[in-house]
Design a protein around this motif. Structure first.
Motif, mmCIF file in Angstrom:
data_model
loop_
_atom_site.group_PDB
_atom_site.id
_atom_site.type_symbol
_atom_site.label_atom_id
_atom_site.label_comp_id
_atom_site.label_asym_id
_atom_site.label_seq_id
_atom_site.Cartn_x
_atom_site.Cartn_y
_atom_site.Cartn_z
ATOM 1 N N LEU A 116 3.710 3.582 -9.307
ATOM 2 C CA LEU A 116 4.578 2.575 -8.707
ATOM 3 C C LEU A 116 5.127 3.046 -7.374
ATOM 4 C CD1 LEU A 116 6.619 1.737 -11.943
ATOM 5 C CD2 LEU A 116 4.729 0.395 -10.987
ATOM 6 N N LYS A 117 5.498 2.076 -6.555
ATOM 7 C CA LYS A 117 6.138 2.361 -5.273
ATOM 8 C C LYS A 117 7.418 1.534 -5.143
ATOM 9 C CE LYS A 117 3.491 5.354 -3.086
ATOM 10 N NZ LYS A 117 4.017 6.671 -2.650
ATOM 11 N N LEU A 118 8.481 2.168 -4.696
ATOM 12 C CA LEU A 118 9.719 1.468 -4.391
ATOM 13 C C LEU A 118 9.659 1.028 -2.943
ATOM 14 C CD1 LEU A 118 12.231 3.878 -6.160
ATOM 15 C CD2 LEU A 118 11.642 1.543 -6.856
ATOM 16 N N ILE A 119 9.941 -0.252 -2.690
ATOM 17 C CA ILE A 119 9.740 -0.776 -1.339
ATOM 18 C C ILE A 119 11.028 -1.187 -0.638
ATOM 19 C CG2 ILE A 119 7.396 -1.504 -1.848
ATOM 20 C CD1 ILE A 119 8.372 -4.309 -2.253
ATOM 21 N N ALA A 120 12.108 -1.398 -1.408
ATOM 22 C CA ALA A 120 13.387 -1.783 -0.787
ATOM 23 C C ALA A 120 14.494 -1.641 -1.821
ATOM 24 C CB ALA A 120 13.339 -3.227 -0.279
ATOM 25 N N GLY B 268 16.283 -2.218 -7.339
ATOM 26 C CA GLY B 268 15.491 -2.241 -6.117
ATOM 27 C C GLY B 268 14.270 -3.120 -6.316
ATOM 28 N N TRP B 269 13.316 -2.989 -5.406
ATOM 29 C CA TRP B 269 12.081 -3.774 -5.459
ATOM 30 C C TRP B 269 10.898 -2.825 -5.527
ATOM 31 C CZ3 TRP B 269 12.694 -8.862 -6.148
ATOM 32 C CH2 TRP B 269 13.941 -9.415 -5.793
ATOM 33 N N MET B 270 9.948 -3.133 -6.398
ATOM 34 C CA MET B 270 8.801 -2.243 -6.592
ATOM 35 C C MET B 270 7.496 -3.020 -6.591
ATOM 36 S SD MET B 270 8.852 -1.415 -10.697
ATOM 37 C CE MET B 270 8.836 -2.750 -11.916
ATOM 38 N N THR B 271 6.435 -2.265 -6.419
ATOM 39 C CA THR B 271 5.081 -2.779 -6.579
ATOM 40 C C THR B 271 4.217 -1.634 -7.066
ATOM 41 O OG1 THR B 271 3.322 -4.067 -5.528
ATOM 42 C CG2 THR B 271 4.284 -2.289 -4.208
ATOM 43 N N THR B 272 2.955 -1.895 -7.290
ATOM 44 C CA THR B 272 2.058 -0.819 -7.712
ATOM 45 C C THR B 272 1.553 -0.057 -6.492
ATOM 46 O OG1 THR B 272 0.110 -2.252 -7.626
ATOM 47 C CG2 THR B 272 1.310 -2.128 -9.725
ATOM 48 N N GLU B 273 1.121 1.176 -6.736
ATOM 49 C CA GLU B 273 0.526 1.958 -5.658
ATOM 50 C C GLU B 273 -0.702 1.238 -5.096
ATOM 51 O OE1 GLU B 273 -0.509 5.937 -6.616
ATOM 52 O OE2 GLU B 273 1.567 6.644 -6.680
ATOM 53 N N THR C 133 8.451 10.849 -3.502
ATOM 54 C CA THR C 133 7.029 10.533 -3.700
ATOM 55 C C THR C 133 6.820 9.064 -4.068
ATOM 56 O OG1 THR C 133 7.099 11.135 -6.064
ATOM 57 C CG2 THR C 133 6.593 12.887 -4.483
ATOM 58 N N LEU C 134 7.908 8.362 -4.399
ATOM 59 C CA LEU C 134 7.799 6.971 -4.836
ATOM 60 C C LEU C 134 8.147 5.967 -3.749
ATOM 61 C CD1 LEU C 134 9.573 7.267 -8.312
ATOM 62 C CD2 LEU C 134 7.184 7.721 -7.740
ATOM 63 N N LEU C 135 8.655 6.441 -2.630
ATOM 64 C CA LEU C 135 9.138 5.528 -1.600
ATOM 65 C C LEU C 135 8.001 5.058 -0.696
ATOM 66 C CD1 LEU C 135 12.500 7.238 -0.540
ATOM 67 C CD2 LEU C 135 12.001 5.765 -2.507
ATOM 68 N N ALA C 136 7.841 3.757 -0.620
ATOM 69 C CA ALA C 136 6.849 3.184 0.288
ATOM 70 C C ALA C 136 7.335 3.308 1.726
ATOM 71 C CB ALA C 136 6.621 1.715 -0.056
ATOM 72 N N PRO C 137 6.441 3.363 2.702
ATOM 73 C CA PRO C 137 6.861 3.416 4.110
ATOM 74 C C PRO C 137 7.715 2.212 4.465
ATOM 75 C CG PRO C 137 4.524 3.896 3.890
ATOM 76 C CD PRO C 137 4.979 3.412 2.555
ATOM 77 N N GLN C 138 8.710 2.444 5.308
ATOM 78 C CA GLN C 138 9.570 1.353 5.764
ATOM 79 C C GLN C 138 9.079 0.857 7.128
ATOM 80 O OE1 GLN C 138 12.306 0.166 3.650
ATOM 81 N NE2 GLN C 138 10.821 1.312 2.432
ATOM 82 N N PRO C 139 8.971 -0.441 7.305
ATOM 83 C CA PRO C 139 8.378 -0.987 8.529
ATOM 84 C C PRO C 139 9.365 -1.000 9.692
ATOM 85 C CG PRO C 139 9.110 -2.774 7.153
ATOM 86 C CD PRO C 139 9.378 -1.515 6.368
#
Length: 330
Positions: free
Chosen positions: A113-117, A231-236, A320-326
């Motif tokens: 999983l990835k945390l996105i926000a 928070g908000w998540m999605t899959t890798e 390791t779970l944090l998605a890149p922030q735009p």
């Protein structure tokens, strides 16, 4: 000259057509992606629990922020926890609201999983243990041998209650947890199915008003004061395959989060549109805060507390779970 000009136009037209075909095969999907700033996917199903925590999603959607990014958002009501993770894995959802405890637990068991926000952080009296008005339970120490309702096992509720029990000299083994959705907890209390219930708003305010229930203890104090909740998540896999779409979602959501963070009236106005909370109730419920950055230090605090109370068997590095922030703009 006319014939030469016409021939040149024809040749250029063929060249452009061939170039387009080489770039994307001339498919409908490719042309749609090009028309939407290269987004890999333009329609997203997003899971959200009907409580104040995901207010920014609905603010951003109502104000057209997602549309400006080329996205169409379909909110889907969920309970949370493992159901959200399974819905992402089966592609029923693309993105979902989550509580951090459930996410970290899932990752520790191998979920990718990835945390996105960020979404929501606890404030005083935003998550409390409630008991019936005539209950003999007067202090957390009186919970020994009692049954407590939580919305999902091994999530933020069980962690917060366990931390509260520690202060009273008890452990999680001194109580029995039962799982109820938030809207079911009032009935569970009044019918004696449980002795106490871990509630959030608006259920705290509504049950106090309608049933006379009382607050036993604020579970977001001491170790859990100002605790990161949702928070908000999605899959890798989704994050890897849809980086432009994910960045567009993050940008639009961030605009909604900024509004939620600064203007309570905006939150009060939007909450009744996606929950059963009445406008009058939304005006008086106790709210936490809406963080505007995904802060690794704050989230590591959650993982470390989970390890302390045995919900995680080892240390988890949340970075390791944090998605890149735009960036702020495309």
């Amino acid at each position: 000259m006319r014939r030469t000009s016409g021939a040149l136009t024809f040749v250029l037209g063929v060249a452009v057509t061939l170039a387009l075909a080489a770039c994307g095969g001339g498919s409908t999907d490719s042309m749609k992606a090009a028309a939407n700033n290269g987004l890999e996917k333009t329609k997203l199903k997003v899971g959200a629990i009907p409580i104040p925590d995901p207010a920014a999603l609905y603010i951003a959607n109502t104000k057209g922020f997602f549309k400006e990014e080329g996205l169409t958002i379909e909110p889907v009501t969920i309970q949370g926890g493992a159901v959200a993770v399974n819905s992402l894995k089966s592609e029923i959802l693309d993105i979902s609201q989550t509580n951090y405890v459930s996410t970290f637990s899932a990752v520790s068991k191998g979920e990718k999983l990835k945390l996105i926000a960020d979404a929501y952080q606890a404030g005083p009296n935003t998550f409390v243990l409630m008991v019936p008005k005539n209950s003999p339970i007067q202090t957390p120490a009186d919970l020994k041998g009692k049954t407590i309702a939580v919305n999902t096992f091994n999530n933020i509720g069980t962690l917060a209650v366990t931390a509260t029990l520690k202060v009273a000299g008890l452990t999680k083994d001194d109580v029995t947890f039962k799982e109820f959705q938030f809207p079911q907890m009032a009935a569970a209390l009044t019918t004696g199915q449980v002795d106490a219930a871990w509630m959030t708003e608006p259920f705290i305010t509504v049950t106090q008003s309608d049933l006379g229930t009382r607050k036993l203890v604020d579970t977001m104090s001491g170790q859990t004061a100002n605790f990161p909740i949702a928070g908000w998540m999605t899959t890798e896999e989704f994050a890897k395959n849809n980086p432009k779409t994910l960045a567009a979602f993050q940008r639009a959501l961030a605009r909604g989060q900024e509004i939620a963070a600064k203007d309570r009236k905006e939150v009060e106005a939007i909450v009744p549109t996606y929950t059963s909370i009445k406008k009058e109730t939304a005006a008086v419920i106790t709210l936490g805060t809406f963080p505007t950055t995904l802060n690794e230090t704050r989230l590591q605090r959650v993982a470390d507390l989970m390890a302390e109370y045995g919900i995680l068997t080892g240390k988890l590095d949340v970075t390791t779970l944090l998605a890149p922030q735009p960036a702020a703009t495309p």
